[in-house]
Design a protein around this motif. Structure first.
Motif, PDB file in Angstrom:
ATOM      1  N   THR A 177       0.846  -0.969  -0.079  1.00 45.14           N
ATOM      2  CA  THR A 177      -0.047   0.025   0.081  1.00 45.14           C
ATOM      3  C   THR A 177       1.069   1.311  -0.078  1.00 45.14           C
ATOM      4  OG1 THR A 177      -0.078   0.252   2.486  1.00 45.14           O
ATOM      5  CG2 THR A 177      -1.354  -1.348   1.347  1.00 45.14           C
ATOM      6  N   ALA A 178       0.293   2.499   0.192  1.00 48.41           N
ATOM      7  CA  ALA A 178       0.926   3.472   0.222  1.00 48.41           C
ATOM      8  C   ALA A 178       2.332   3.686   1.222  1.00 48.41           C
ATOM      9  CB  ALA A 178       0.297   4.953   0.358  1.00 48.41           C
ATOM     10  N   ASP A 179       1.839   3.128   2.462  1.00 46.86           N
ATOM     11  CA  ASP A 179       2.779   3.271   3.503  1.00 46.86           C
ATOM     12  C   ASP A 179       3.220   2.018   4.188  1.00 46.86           C
ATOM     13  OD1 ASP A 179       0.148   2.971   4.451  1.00 46.86           O
ATOM     14  OD2 ASP A 179       0.241   5.349   4.944  1.00 46.86           O
ATOM     15  N   LEU A 180       2.388   0.921   3.810  1.00 46.48           N
ATOM     16  CA  LEU A 180       2.909  -0.504   4.574  1.00 46.48           C
ATOM     17  C   LEU A 180       2.687  -1.772   3.648  1.00 46.48           C
ATOM     18  CD1 LEU A 180       0.020  -0.220   7.363  1.00 46.48           C
ATOM     19  CD2 LEU A 180       2.537  -0.054   7.623  1.00 46.48           C
ATOM     20  N   LYS A 181       3.204  -2.883   4.087  1.00 47.56           N
ATOM     21  CA  LYS A 181       2.859  -3.932   3.085  1.00 47.56           C
ATOM     22  C   LYS A 181       1.338  -4.159   2.850  1.00 47.56           C
ATOM     23  CE  LYS A 181       4.911  -7.880   3.037  1.00 47.56           C
ATOM     24  NZ  LYS A 181       5.751  -9.206   3.171  1.00 47.56           N
ATOM     25  N   GLY A 182       0.992  -4.704   1.864  1.00 47.73           N
ATOM     26  CA  GLY A 182      -0.414  -5.082   1.801  1.00 47.73           C
ATOM     27  C   GLY A 182      -0.706  -6.389   2.258  1.00 47.73           C
ATOM     28  N   GLN A 197     -11.356   4.508  15.906  1.00 48.09           N
ATOM     29  CA  GLN A 197     -11.676   5.143  14.784  1.00 48.09           C
ATOM     30  C   GLN A 197     -10.705   6.307  14.522  1.00 48.09           C
ATOM     31  OE1 GLN A 197     -15.549   6.150  13.810  1.00 48.09           O
ATOM     32  NE2 GLN A 197     -16.313   4.398  15.002  1.00 48.09           N
ATOM     33  N   GLY A 198      -9.724   6.668  15.423  1.00 48.46           N
ATOM     34  CA  GLY A 198      -8.695   7.692  15.248  1.00 48.46           C
ATOM     35  C   GLY A 198      -9.283   9.000  15.228  1.00 48.46           C
ATOM     36  N   GLN A 199      -8.627  10.069  14.594  1.00 51.40           N
ATOM     37  CA  GLN A 199      -8.969  11.419  14.520  1.00 51.40           C
ATOM     38  C   GLN A 199      -8.544  11.687  13.035  1.00 51.40           C
ATOM     39  OE1 GLN A 199     -10.530  13.160  17.069  1.00 51.40           O
ATOM     40  NE2 GLN A 199     -10.389  11.242  18.062  1.00 51.40           N
ATOM     41  N   PRO A 200      -9.794  11.820  12.214  1.00 51.79           N
ATOM     42  CA  PRO A 200      -9.725  12.083  10.835  1.00 51.79           C
ATOM     43  C   PRO A 200      -9.183  13.874  10.569  1.00 51.79           C
ATOM     44  CG  PRO A 200     -12.027  11.815  11.282  1.00 51.79           C
ATOM     45  CD  PRO A 200     -11.012  11.425  12.579  1.00 51.79           C
ATOM     46  N   ASP A 201      -8.589  13.763   9.625  1.00 50.87           N
ATOM     47  CA  ASP A 201      -8.206  15.414   9.392  1.00 50.87           C
ATOM     48  C   ASP A 201      -8.792  15.795   8.013  1.00 50.87           C
ATOM     49  OD1 ASP A 201      -6.987  18.061   8.833  1.00 50.87           O
ATOM     50  OD2 ASP A 201      -5.242  17.370   9.164  1.00 50.87           O
ATOM     51  N   PRO A 202      -9.805  16.740   8.100  1.00 50.73           N
ATOM     52  CA  PRO A 202     -10.614  16.713   6.588  1.00 50.73           C
ATOM     53  C   PRO A 202      -9.713  17.790   5.851  1.00 50.73           C
ATOM     54  CG  PRO A 202     -11.435  18.115   8.454  1.00 50.73           C
ATOM     55  CD  PRO A 202     -10.562  17.300   9.166  1.00 50.73           C
ATOM     56  N   TYR A 203      -8.481  18.258   6.267  1.00 56.62           N
ATOM     57  CA  TYR A 203      -7.718  18.994   5.416  1.00 56.62           C
ATOM     58  C   TYR A 203      -6.436  18.132   4.878  1.00 56.62           C
ATOM     59  CZ  TYR A 203     -10.404  22.873   7.587  1.00 56.62           C
ATOM     60  OH  TYR A 203     -11.366  23.708   7.956  1.00 56.62           O
ATOM     61  N   ALA A 204      -6.299  16.944   5.314  1.00 59.77           N
ATOM     62  CA  ALA A 204      -4.987  16.450   5.232  1.00 59.77           C
ATOM     63  C   ALA A 204      -5.298  15.752   3.586  1.00 59.77           C
ATOM     64  CB  ALA A 204      -4.866  15.236   6.211  1.00 59.77           C
ATOM     65  N   LEU A 205      -4.191  15.754   2.852  1.00 57.18           N
ATOM     66  CA  LEU A 205      -4.101  15.055   1.680  1.00 57.18           C
ATOM     67  C   LEU A 205      -3.883  13.522   1.920  1.00 57.18           C
ATOM     68  CD1 LEU A 205      -2.431  17.629  -0.818  1.00 57.18           C
ATOM     69  CD2 LEU A 205      -5.015  17.003  -0.591  1.00 57.18           C
ATOM     70  N   PRO A 206      -4.378  12.680   1.259  1.00 55.16           N
ATOM     71  CA  PRO A 206      -4.138  11.274   1.388  1.00 55.16           C
ATOM     72  C   PRO A 206      -2.733  11.090   0.915  1.00 55.16           C
ATOM     73  CG  PRO A 206      -5.724  11.610  -0.422  1.00 55.16           C
ATOM     74  CD  PRO A 206      -5.493  12.799   0.452  1.00 55.16           C
ATOM     75  N   ARG A 207      -1.839  10.146   1.478  1.00 59.61           N
ATOM     76  CA  ARG A 207      -0.600   9.555   1.298  1.00 59.61           C
ATOM     77  C   ARG A 207      -0.942   8.608   0.224  1.00 59.61           C
ATOM     78  NH1 ARG A 207      -1.189   9.392   6.360  1.00 59.61           N
ATOM     79  NH2 ARG A 207      -1.291   7.030   6.566  1.00 59.61           N
ATOM     80  N   VAL A 208       0.039   8.710  -0.759  1.00 55.03           N
ATOM     81  CA  VAL A 208       0.079   7.570  -2.020  1.00 55.03           C
ATOM     82  C   VAL A 208       1.493   7.159  -2.032  1.00 55.03           C
ATOM     83  CG1 VAL A 208      -1.977   8.740  -3.024  1.00 55.03           C
ATOM     84  CG2 VAL A 208       0.420   9.383  -3.801  1.00 55.03           C
TER      85      VAL A 208
END
Length: 334
Positions: free
Chosen positions: A159-164, A215-226
């Protein structure tokens, strides 16, 4: 409690009666294949939302095509080379006497889809395409129980940041209908909420199946990691039910299941992913109300797929030559 969904006894796609799953891996190449096969041929549909799919025999799954049932479905690594896994499965099924009857011949119908795992640290210097062999090994491994994580088509997934990895999940509807999902997670995007360790799929988690982390804390302003855009990707999945669906209804189930992919991976369905969902109906349960029950089956398929994606990444294990950490290694949890 009659209006609730609950996991099946295995929490695997094989909770759908009549289905078996087999996995095979080549640890040197860092790749593998996964086969879903039935006690008998089953109805299947497909829906593709990614911009870079690699497939075999998906056109014949359209409702207007002659062949109504298939003998197996194959998910494989290997990019275009991996399509040969389905050829191996077709050869092995023919030897067993399985297939669409044409005169005195049997032609096994084996649609398949591939993901790109050619840049994951494995040795790709084979002299002959290994995927037919890997496909046959996966078919021979078919059973109701199977491992998750770094196995089968998920062996070399990233995946973007881990093994899938390979994931699966199931639910039983109040009507008694069972729905399950199977997925190889190799996404351009991330499956984590923010920096993790929580999963994007957390709102749909059942019984702490991928750690019960919240569920953690979503950040609506953050761009997703790819991943780097030069990397290739694709998340490929199968959703299944014992409800009696037509090819058209199965295809709608596949469409609905893509919602689960979008819930669990950000971004999903990108131009660099070949995101695809097959849908299977074994047909052993008739529907009293096909309209309303089909709606619930689609919802259940999306829920199962989101959960299966998180389970596949959560279960991945480390292997020699890895280019990315597993979830467990990154967050220090078994």
């Amino acid at each position: 409690m009659a209006d609730k969904l609950f996991p099946g006894p295995r929490n695997l796609i094989t909770d759908v009666p009549g289905l078996l799953v087999g996995n095979a891996s080549d640890e040197t190449i860092k790749t593998g294949a996964t086969v879903v096969v039935g006690d008998a041929p089953f109805t299947a549909g497909v829906h593709i939302m990614g911009g870079a799919p690699g497939t075999r025999e998906t056109d014949l799954l359209a409702p207007d095509k002659t062949v109504q049932k298939v003998d197996a479905l194959v998910l494989s690594g290997g990019s275009a080379f991996g399509l040969d896994a389905a050829s191996g499965v077709a050869d092995a099924l023919r030897a067993r006497g399985r297939g669409f009857a044409v005169g005195d011949q049997r032609v096994p119908i084996v649609p398949g889809a591939i993901l790109f795992d050619l840049l994951n640290g494995g040795d790709k210097t084979w002299s002959a395409n290994p995927y037919a062999r890997i496909g046959i090994e996966a078919l021979n491994d078919a059973d109701t129980s199977f491992a998750l994580g770094t196995t089968g088509a998920g062996t070399g997934a990233l995946t973007a940041d881990l093994k899938g990895g390979l994931g699966s999940a199931s639910v039983v509807l109040p009507s008694g209908v069972t729905v399950g999902a199977l997925v190889a997670v190799n996404s351009l995007g991330t499956v984590l909420m923010g920096e993790g360790p929580e999963f994007l799929a957390a709102p749909w988690e059942m019984d702490g199946e991928f750690g019960g982390l919240g569920q953690g804390q979503p950040d609506p302003y953050a761009l997703p990691r790819v991943k780097g855009l030069e990397d290739k990707n694709t998340t490929i999945a199968i959703v299944a039910t014992d409800a009696d669906l037509t090819k058209a209804q199965a295809s709608r189930m596949a469409v609905a299941a893509h919602d689960g992919m979008a819930r669990a991976i950000q971004p999903s369905h990108t131009p660099m992913d070949g995101d695809l969902v097959f849908a299977v109906s074994t047909g052993s349960r008739s529907l009293a109300d096909p309209v309303s029950e089909s709606l619930l089956i689609g919802h259940a398929a999306a829920t199962c797929l989101a959960r299966a994606i998180a389970r596949g990444v959560h279960a991945a294990h480390a292997a020699h030559g890895d280019t990315k950490l597993t979830w467990a290694a990154r967050f220090g949890r078994a």
